[in-house]
Scaffold this motif. Sequence first.
Motif, short mmCIF file in Angstrom:
data_model
loop_
_atom_site.label_atom_id
_atom_site.label_comp_id
_atom_site.label_asym_id
_atom_site.label_seq_id
_atom_site.Cartn_x
_atom_site.Cartn_y
_atom_site.Cartn_z
N PHE A 197 0.84 -1.17 0.09
CA PHE A 197 -0.01 -0.19 -0.17
C PHE A 197 0.84 1.39 -0.07
O PHE A 197 1.60 1.33 0.94
N LEU A 198 0.62 2.13 -1.01
CA LEU A 198 1.11 3.64 -1.00
C LEU A 198 0.54 4.40 -0.72
O LEU A 198 -0.55 4.81 -1.39
N MET B 52 6.32 6.32 2.99
CA MET B 52 7.09 6.80 1.81
C MET B 52 8.31 7.80 2.36
O MET B 52 8.23 8.39 3.38
N ARG B 53 9.34 7.77 1.66
CA ARG B 53 10.34 8.68 2.02
C ARG B 53 9.70 10.06 2.37
O ARG B 53 9.25 10.75 1.90
N GLU C 44 11.94 9.32 -9.87
CA GLU C 44 12.75 8.23 -10.29
C GLU C 44 13.05 7.46 -9.02
O GLU C 44 13.02 6.17 -9.19
N LEU C 45 13.44 8.36 -7.61
CA LEU C 45 13.84 7.78 -6.76
C LEU C 45 12.84 7.27 -5.98
O LEU C 45 12.85 6.03 -5.19
N LEU C 46 11.58 7.80 -5.95
CA LEU C 46 10.30 7.26 -5.10
C LEU C 46 10.15 5.97 -5.84
O LEU C 46 9.49 5.15 -5.15
N VAL C 47 9.93 6.07 -7.06
CA VAL C 47 9.80 4.65 -7.78
C VAL C 47 10.78 3.52 -7.50
O VAL C 47 10.49 2.42 -7.17
N ALA C 48 12.05 3.84 -7.52
CA ALA C 48 13.06 2.91 -7.00
C ALA C 48 12.75 2.56 -5.57
O ALA C 48 13.05 1.24 -5.33
N ASP C 49 12.39 3.36 -4.80
CA ASP C 49 12.04 2.97 -3.38
C ASP C 49 11.22 1.73 -3.31
O ASP C 49 11.36 0.75 -2.69
N VAL C 50 10.16 1.81 -4.10
CA VAL C 50 9.18 0.75 -3.99
C VAL C 50 9.70 -0.35 -4.72
O VAL C 50 9.39 -1.54 -4.23
N ARG C 51 10.35 -0.35 -5.99
CA ARG C 51 10.60 -1.52 -6.65
C ARG C 51 11.80 -2.16 -5.63
O ARG C 51 12.04 -3.46 -5.39
N HIS D 259 -2.93 5.56 -3.34
CA HIS D 259 -3.59 6.67 -3.37
C HIS D 259 -2.83 7.93 -3.43
O HIS D 259 -1.98 8.08 -3.17
N ASP D 260 -3.64 8.71 -4.36
CA ASP D 260 -3.13 10.12 -4.74
C ASP D 260 -1.70 10.09 -5.14
O ASP D 260 -1.33 9.50 -5.98
N TRP D 261 -0.68 10.53 -4.35
CA TRP D 261 0.76 10.79 -4.77
C TRP D 261 1.28 9.53 -5.06
O TRP D 261 1.93 8.95 -5.73
N GLY D 262 0.79 8.31 -4.06
CA GLY D 262 1.07 6.79 -4.18
C GLY D 262 0.82 6.41 -5.80
O GLY D 262 1.61 5.75 -6.26
N GLY D 263 -0.36 6.76 -5.91
CA GLY D 263 -0.74 6.50 -7.28
C GLY D 263 0.04 6.96 -8.41
O GLY D 263 0.04 6.32 -9.56
N LEU D 264 0.48 8.22 -8.32
CA LEU D 264 1.66 8.78 -9.44
C LEU D 264 2.76 7.83 -9.39
O LEU D 264 3.23 7.51 -10.38
N ILE D 265 3.45 7.57 -8.14
CA ILE D 265 4.47 7.07 -8.17
C ILE D 265 4.25 5.39 -8.85
O ILE D 265 4.84 4.72 -9.54
N ALA D 266 3.02 4.94 -8.35
CA ALA D 266 2.59 3.44 -8.92
C ALA D 266 2.46 3.37 -10.42
O ALA D 266 2.90 2.49 -10.90
N CYS D 267 2.00 4.25 -10.79
CA CYS D 267 1.72 4.45 -12.49
C CYS D 267 3.03 4.37 -12.99
O CYS D 267 3.12 3.76 -14.12
N ARG D 268 3.93 5.44 -12.65
CA ARG D 268 5.24 5.31 -13.05
C ARG D 268 5.92 4.10 -13.07
O ARG D 268 6.71 3.40 -13.98
N LEU D 269 5.97 3.38 -11.85
CA LEU D 269 6.55 2.04 -11.67
C LEU D 269 5.93 1.13 -12.66
O LEU D 269 6.49 0.10 -13.17
N ARG D 270 4.46 1.02 -12.82
CA ARG D 270 3.78 0.25 -13.96
C ARG D 270 4.25 0.32 -15.08
O ARG D 270 4.71 -0.61 -16.00
N ASP D 271 4.55 1.64 -15.52
CA ASP D 271 4.97 2.12 -16.87
C ASP D 271 6.46 1.39 -17.29
O ASP D 271 6.69 1.15 -18.40
N VAL D 272 7.27 1.55 -16.31
CA VAL D 272 8.87 1.21 -16.57
C VAL D 272 9.17 -0.30 -16.18
O VAL D 272 9.88 -0.84 -16.97
#
Length: 279
Positions: free
Chosen positions: A23-24, A52-53, A70-77, A93-106
Amino acid sequence: MCPLDIKLHYVENGDPSKPLMIFLHGFPEFWYSWRYQILEFSKDYWCIAMDMRGYGHSERPEGLAPYKIELLVADVRDLIRQLGREKCTLVAHDWGGLIACRLRDVYPETFNQLIILASASREVWNTEVWENPIQRRKSWYVFMYRFPWLAEYMLQLNNLAIFDRAMLVPGKDSVTPEDIECYKYWFGKQYAFTPPVNYYRANFVYDMPNNQPNGNVPMLVIYGEKDAYLELSLIDRMKKRYGNIETAIIENCAHFLQQEEPQKVNKLIRDFLSKTNSS
């Protein structure tokens, strides 16, 4: 350890031998915003709700550079790897969703399923905010947050009244004054708002390339009908961007929907998981 040797705090519940669910949270929250979902899904998943950081017990590096997406995504990965897994079901949720979408894209191979609440990809949000004046008005705070110290000052006014205004809903008792005190405890600390606001400062752009996502990840996007910060037209843009996507709108519900309407949110998630796990 994660990028820049960041120490991340998380709360866990459930059997570590079961599938991983992470959960983010969004802004301004911490792991506690997932209290209803942790209890519900720990029956079938190993649930991990992270700070999150810059939030809660997690480390708070200074400056803007440590909060680049990029670093927020790397944290989750890297957290997924540190937990000994290659895949997870991610709920954000919210900012977590932006990070999750970027993680999903990459890194689409990271996911079993992705559930996004009251959020969108950066590309979708950026297009909507510049093309839709209603969304631009709803996002006024994003522009205000760019100014040094102004956001911190505004958010701390009147004993952090922002939490009472944003999360307490008349006629609903799923968020209580005691819950609000949990948020005020953390965000009442000195400099507690600066790292979260730096997410906005470090990642704001006037224009960005519309990079297309990779992979085919089962995805559920849920919005609240009365979201004060997001236009429902974002859902249509998300449908155009992503394949294999389901969407839902919860009536008479605002932005912090996993807390405001936990039973409805949990049912939508569980129904989606049942379908995609068996497919």
